[in-house]
Design a protein around this motif. Structure first.
Motif, PDB file in Angstrom:
ATOM      1  N   UNK A 130       0.869  -1.175   0.000  1.00 57.48           N
ATOM      2  CA  UNK A 130       0.000   0.000   0.000  1.00 57.48           C
ATOM      3  C   UNK A 130       0.909   1.230   0.000  1.00 57.48           C
ATOM      4  N   UNK A 131       1.412   1.574  -1.171  1.00 62.80           N
ATOM      5  CA  UNK A 131       2.480   2.569  -1.256  1.00 62.80           C
ATOM      6  C   UNK A 131       2.013   3.969  -0.891  1.00 62.80           C
ATOM      7  N   UNK A 132       0.790   4.309  -1.197  1.00 62.26           N
ATOM      8  CA  UNK A 132       0.297   5.653  -0.843  1.00 62.26           C
ATOM      9  C   UNK A 132       0.310   5.849   0.667  1.00 62.26           C
ATOM     10  N   UNK A 133      -0.252   4.891   1.411  1.00 60.42           N
ATOM     11  CA  UNK A 133      -0.256   5.006   2.871  1.00 60.42           C
ATOM     12  C   UNK A 133       1.158   4.929   3.433  1.00 60.42           C
ATOM     13  N   UNK A 134       2.015   4.119   2.793  1.00 64.21           N
ATOM     14  CA  UNK A 134       3.397   4.008   3.270  1.00 64.21           C
ATOM     15  C   UNK A 134       4.128   5.347   3.120  1.00 64.21           C
ATOM     16  N   UNK A 135       3.924   6.032   2.003  1.00 58.93           N
ATOM     17  CA  UNK A 135       4.551   7.339   1.794  1.00 58.93           C
ATOM     18  C   UNK A 135       4.045   8.346   2.825  1.00 58.93           C
ATOM     19  N   UNK A 136       2.742   8.346   3.078  1.00 61.21           N
ATOM     20  CA  UNK A 136       2.183   9.287   4.047  1.00 61.21           C
ATOM     21  C   UNK A 136       2.784   9.072   5.445  1.00 61.21           C
ATOM     22  N   UNK A 137       2.847   7.826   5.883  1.00 56.59           N
ATOM     23  CA  UNK A 137       3.368   7.560   7.225  1.00 56.59           C
ATOM     24  C   UNK A 137       4.871   7.844   7.316  1.00 56.59           C
ATOM     25  N   UNK A 138       5.611   7.573   6.243  1.00 51.55           N
ATOM     26  CA  UNK A 138       7.056   7.836   6.308  1.00 51.55           C
ATOM     27  C   UNK A 138       7.336   9.336   6.325  1.00 51.55           C
ATOM     28  N   UNK A 139       6.524  10.123   5.628  1.00 44.10           N
ATOM     29  CA  UNK A 139       6.686  11.574   5.690  1.00 44.10           C
ATOM     30  C   UNK A 139       6.379  12.086   7.089  1.00 44.10           C
ATOM     31  N   UNK A 140       5.377  11.531   7.730  1.00 50.47           N
ATOM     32  CA  UNK A 140       5.068  11.927   9.112  1.00 50.47           C
ATOM     33  C   UNK A 140       6.192  11.526  10.057  1.00 50.47           C
ATOM     34  N   UNK A 141       6.778  10.349   9.809  1.00 51.43           N
ATOM     35  CA  UNK A 141       7.912   9.926  10.633  1.00 51.43           C
ATOM     36  C   UNK A 141       9.079  10.883  10.470  1.00 51.43           C
ATOM     37  N   UNK A 142       9.336  11.320   9.247  1.00 48.74           N
ATOM     38  CA  UNK A 142      10.447  12.239   8.971  1.00 48.74           C
ATOM     39  C   UNK A 142      10.275  13.542   9.748  1.00 48.74           C
TER      40      UNK A 142
END
Length: 230
Positions: free
Chosen positions: A133-145
């Motif tokens: 689920x790449x869209x959700x993965x990108x969103x969560x990784x940006x929040x982690x950053x």
């Protein structure tokens, strides 16, 4: 009777008496034929209203394509090539831009006031990536950053911050990474508000940026953090 007209009338009367068919005037004959043809048994197999409409539609489509084929370079073959080229262009745009959303949403805050830690966001991103689920993965990784930058006091904790604001503020403090930060914020906005779909490459790029920022060392003399631009 005498005269041409009288003679003709007499002949007709004689023939009628001999059971020979009588001449019928034109107008009554036409009316009789119309009455006969109006009988329902003559129209049992006539097309219904829908069938007549479809016949007219396909006739119109045929005339349209015939006219287009005549105007297109190369005739019918050129028209087929042109239609295929337009269809291919549309498919390429659909694949590149993703499925469009019917409504546009106003930009929302990046973290939304949540208290999840950097590790929580990274774990959630990894779980989404495992499920592709790449869209959700990108969103969560940006929040982690962004949460990581707040934890290290590079950014002050601010719940109302957007991805663009975080990228701009962090980019001023880490100019070596400013371009990548802006690109990451743009990807986050595209998949969150623009209706686009992320892919594995976007996720891996964001993971690399997150790790590079975490490894960057602050400079106490210049007030900036140095690290490889990548």
């Amino acid at each position: 009777m005498t005269g041409p007209g009288g003679t003709t009338a007499a002949v007709r009367l004689i023939r009628a008496g001999e059971d020979i068919p009588v001449d019928t005037p034109r107008v009554p004959a036409r009316e009789a034929a119309q009455d006969e043809l109006s009988d329902p048994r003559y129209h049992e197999h006539d097309p219904n209203l829908l069938e007549r409409g479809l016949d007219r539609f396909w006739d119109w489509v045929g005339d349209l394509f015939a006219g287009a084929a005549g105007a297109a370079p190369g005739g019918p073959l050129g028209l087929v090539v042109l239609v295929l080229a337009v269809a291919g262009l549309g498919a390429a745009l659909w694949w590149r831009l993703g499925t469009p959303r019917r409504t546009l949403r106003a930009p929302q805050t990046l973290l939304g006031g949540t208290t999840r830690s950097t590790a929580d966001h990274r774990a959630a991103a990894a779980a989404h990536a495992e499920a592709r689920r790449w869209t959700e993965a990108v969103q969560e990784r940006m929040r982690a950053l962004v949460r990581s930058l707040e934890d290290r006091t590079v950014l002050d904790p601010r719940p109302g911050r957007t991805a663009d604001e975080a990228a701009a503020e962090a980019g001023r403090l880490m100019p070596a990474h400013s371009a990548r930060l802006r690109a990451a914020a743009r990807v986050f906005d595209d998949v969150t508000y623009g209706g686009r779909t992320a892919d594995e490459a976007a996720y891996l790029t964001l993971c690399t940026l997150d790790l590079d920022l975490e490894a960057a060392k602050p400079s106490l003399t210049t007030g900036t953090i140095h690290g490889t631009a990548g």
